[in-house]
Design an enzyme around this catalytic site. Structure first.
Site, short mmCIF file in Angstrom:
data_model
loop_
_atom_site.label_atom_id
_atom_site.label_comp_id
_atom_site.label_asym_id
_atom_site.label_seq_id
_atom_site.Cartn_x
_atom_site.Cartn_y
_atom_site.Cartn_z
N TYR A 128 0.73 -0.91 0.21
CA TYR A 128 -0.11 -0.45 0.12
C TYR A 128 0.84 1.40 0.03
O TYR A 128 1.57 1.35 0.84
CB TYR A 128 -1.13 0.00 0.97
CG TYR A 128 -2.07 1.12 0.92
CD1 TYR A 128 -3.25 1.32 0.52
CD2 TYR A 128 -1.71 2.33 2.25
CE1 TYR A 128 -4.20 2.24 0.20
CE2 TYR A 128 -2.46 3.15 2.25
CZ TYR A 128 -3.40 3.38 1.44
OH TYR A 128 -4.23 4.53 1.75
N HIS A 157 -4.64 16.17 -2.32
CA HIS A 157 -4.39 16.45 -0.82
C HIS A 157 -4.39 17.04 -0.33
O HIS A 157 -5.30 17.52 0.62
CB HIS A 157 -3.31 15.47 0.19
CG HIS A 157 -4.45 13.99 -0.37
ND1 HIS A 157 -3.76 13.15 -1.26
CD2 HIS A 157 -5.27 12.80 0.07
CE1 HIS A 157 -3.73 11.74 -0.58
NE2 HIS A 157 -4.53 11.44 -0.16
N ASN A 210 0.61 11.17 5.61
CA ASN A 210 -0.14 10.32 6.74
C ASN A 210 0.23 10.67 8.03
O ASN A 210 1.54 11.19 8.61
CB ASN A 210 0.11 8.65 6.00
CG ASN A 210 -0.71 8.74 6.46
OD1 ASN A 210 -0.95 6.78 6.19
ND2 ASN A 210 -2.53 8.69 6.20
N TYR A 267 -16.38 28.47 47.96
CA TYR A 267 -16.52 27.44 47.41
C TYR A 267 -14.79 27.72 46.55
O TYR A 267 -13.75 26.98 46.49
CB TYR A 267 -17.18 27.09 46.80
CG TYR A 267 -18.12 25.76 47.06
CD1 TYR A 267 -17.94 25.79 48.37
CD2 TYR A 267 -18.95 25.10 46.74
CE1 TYR A 267 -19.08 24.88 49.07
CE2 TYR A 267 -20.17 24.16 46.72
CZ TYR A 267 -20.01 24.54 48.29
OH TYR A 267 -21.11 23.68 48.96
N ARG A 297 -12.22 27.49 49.02
CA ARG A 297 -12.32 26.55 49.87
C ARG A 297 -12.07 25.20 49.05
O ARG A 297 -11.05 24.50 49.54
CB ARG A 297 -13.91 26.78 51.72
CG ARG A 297 -13.31 25.21 51.85
CD ARG A 297 -14.08 25.29 52.97
NE ARG A 297 -15.46 26.31 52.52
CZ ARG A 297 -16.55 25.54 52.82
NH1 ARG A 297 -16.90 23.97 52.42
NH2 ARG A 297 -17.68 25.95 52.09
N PHE A 329 -1.93 6.25 12.02
CA PHE A 329 -2.73 7.55 11.66
C PHE A 329 -3.47 8.28 12.67
O PHE A 329 -3.71 9.50 12.02
CB PHE A 329 -2.90 7.91 10.26
CG PHE A 329 -3.63 6.55 9.73
CD1 PHE A 329 -4.99 6.77 9.68
CD2 PHE A 329 -3.03 5.86 9.05
CE1 PHE A 329 -5.73 6.29 9.20
CE2 PHE A 329 -3.55 4.80 8.42
CZ PHE A 329 -5.48 4.39 8.50
N GLU A 358 -12.85 5.48 5.05
CA GLU A 358 -12.34 6.14 6.40
C GLU A 358 -13.74 6.57 7.02
O GLU A 358 -14.65 7.51 7.17
CB GLU A 358 -11.58 7.68 6.19
CG GLU A 358 -10.15 7.92 4.84
CD GLU A 358 -10.13 8.97 5.30
OE1 GLU A 358 -9.81 9.87 5.70
OE2 GLU A 358 -8.99 9.21 4.77
#
Length: 543
Positions: free
Chosen positions: A60, A90, A205, A305, A308, A356, A443
């Protein structure tokens, strides 16, 4: 001294030294460890000798298309063009560019991932990344467009286009945005860089932009956490709070390490204080309502609060930060692209996996945003009390100096900080649970890690300002009642913090002040660590 990367030992503080200029205004250089260089070269030599032919089995992204084209062979004659087109395909980022420190951290962390020797790039590619980094060639990387799986594809493609000198790539060099090729030439680097097999995939990637945001946000949060305890101590002294809540016996009864640590810090900072005492509360402050001289105050017994319960809020934030730091430290020294290459017998084996995927970073950043949002919220509640004499036991209304009416005081400073708290509450809504499948369901689960990192970084920046505002306003309160309360000295650490702030921001007792400038100055003191250093010089190291 240069930061040497080997894929296994890089620390967050070292990333900061490369990502941000030091006191001299210069960046630390980054170099590749000789051992890492030799290992990458040996792996690549085997790849070139054994995998780079048209009869090799499918591997791949080495000799196949990506995504749903994983079953399509890419011929060796097409390999150079394939690498170029992978980056082009991309480079779909949108929005404003990332700040310079994010870009620099991304480049360093991507090179460090390669240094672990599981990715198989050319040695020359790793050295090209470092050369651009050291020369100050900063790719223009759009902030939006990544879903954090298969890594930060879109932003890393823009980084790759600039580093490789693509015509469309852009970079910032010496403060000016220009064509990447022009920037590379001006920096003395060859504009053209030829990508080999797997190089493009290795570059784009991995959720490295998300990680860069995570490293920077986490290191910044670490720096803030002690300052938050100092702000708490200053507010306690300003309002003559009750210190019994920080007794170590109390925290041994519920032994969470974070809250006990915060309580110890408070005891250390306020050591020697007479201001947080019953006798100090006998003094009538300027706007104290319902008391006349000689009339004792009502017993304090216990505080609200935000005073404290501060260890029970600051403490969980610290423990969350410890967890986040562990995740980010592991991710910093991990191989995060796909596929990975492993030694096997006398050669190497290529194995596809899912490193990835940015879910670790995404969840860690969501937790960081939640923890820091709550820390900022309790700090804001204390500074809100400081401006209201009915809540501060008589401190001047709005911490006003000078003529009333003519001057207004710090009321709007508190208002601005409440705006940051509200912004943080929205930003701390988790993004890591939001997944939209992409690329024809190739994906089908994504991490949203880049958005998680972006919003966590913004939350940390906002909390930095809130903590600084509490320190500024508590110091204003202590300055206003200094003469009235002089019979009851402050704790050693509290006094040191007050003195350090007043060296930079002298009290404007006539009320004539530019609050934005003072807030920025106070924030700079927190960011630089000067306030923490001053306190630690007086009382010893805080935890």
């Amino acid at each position: 001294m240069a930061v040497t990367i080997d894929g296994r030992t890089l620390k967050g503080k070292q990333v900061l030294r490369v990502a941000r200029p030091g006191p001299s205004g210069r960046y630390e250089k980054a170099t590749l460890a000789r051992s890492a260089r030799d290992a990458i070269a040996a792996t690549r030599a085997h790849i070139d000798a054994n995998f780079m032919n048209d009869e090799a089995p499918f591997m791949y992204s080495f000799n196949t298309g990506v995504g749903l084209f994983k079953d399509q062979r890419v011929l060796m004659s097409e390999m150079t063009e394939y690498q170029r087109k992978s980056v082009y395909a991309h480079a779909t980022g949108i929005g404003e560019p990332f700040p310079e420190d994010v870009t620099r951290a991304t480049m360093l962390l991507r090179a460090n991932a390669f240094a672990s020797n599981y990715s198989g790039p050319q040695v020359a590619l790793v050295e090209r990344l470092l050369a651009c980094l050291n020369a100050g060639v900063h790719p223009v990387i759009p902030q939006k467009g990544s879903v954090g799986a298969s890594g930060d594809l879109a932003p890393l493609a823009h980084m790759s286009a600039a580093v490789c000198g693509f015509e469309e790539g852009e970079a910032i060099y010496k403060g000016k945005r220009m064509k990447a090729r022009e920037a590379l030439a001006k920096a003395g680097l060859e504009p053209d860089f030829k990508l080999g097999a797997k190089d493009a995939s290795a570059l784009i990637n991995g959720s490295t932009v998300s990680l860069a945001l995570g490293v920077l946000a986490t290191e910044d949060a670490k720096r803030l956490i002690k300052a938050a305890d100092i702000g708490l101590a200053l507010s306690l002294e300003a309002m003559r709070g009750e210190l019994a809540a920080f007794d170590p016996r109390v925290h041994a009864a519920r032994p969470h390490p974070g809250q006990a640590l915060v309580a110890r810090n408070l005891v250390k900072i306020t050591q020697g204080s007479k201001r947080c005492s019953a006798s100090a509360r006998e003094t009538i402050y300027p706007d104290e309502i319902g008391r006349t001289p000689g009339k004792p105050p009502a017993p304090r017994v216990q505080d609200v609060y935000s005073l404290r319960c501060a260890p029970q809020v600051h403490g969980p934030a610290r423990e969350a930060l410890d967890y986040v730091s562990r995740i980010i430290a592991t991710e910093t020294n991990s191989a995060t692209d796909n596929p990975l290459i492993f030694p096997e017998d006398d050669g190497y084996r290529v194995i596809s996996g899912g490193h990835f995927h940015g879910q670790y970073v995404a969840q860690a950043m969501d937790l960081l945003a939640i923890a820091m949002t709550d820390l900022g919220s309790i700090c804001e509640r204390r500074l809100a009390r400081l401006v209201d004499p009915t809540l501060s036991y008589g401190l001047p209304r709005n911490l006003l100096a000078g003529k009333r009416g003519l001057n207004t005081g710090f009321a709007t400073v508190q208002c601005s900080m409440s705006a940051l708290v509200m912004e943080n509450r929205t930003l701390s809504s988790p993004g890591s649970v939001d997944s939209i499948p992409g690329k024809s369901n190739a994906e089908d689960h994504v991490s949203n890690s880049t958005w998680c990192g972006r919003k966590a970084r913004t939350v940390v920046e906002n909390v930095e300002m809130i903590i600084a505002a509490e320190i500024l306003m508590a110091c204003q309160a202590l300055s206003l009642i200094a003469e009235t309360a002089k019979a009851h000295p402050l704790g050693k650490g509290t006094q040191a913090a007050l003195d350090a702030l007043r060296e930079t921001i002298p009290p404007a007792l006539d009320g004539d002040r530019w609050y934005a400038a003072e807030m920025n100055q106070a924030t700079a003191l927190v960011r630089s660590g000067a306030i923490v250093e001053a306190v630690e010089a007086a009382v010893g190291a805080l935890e």
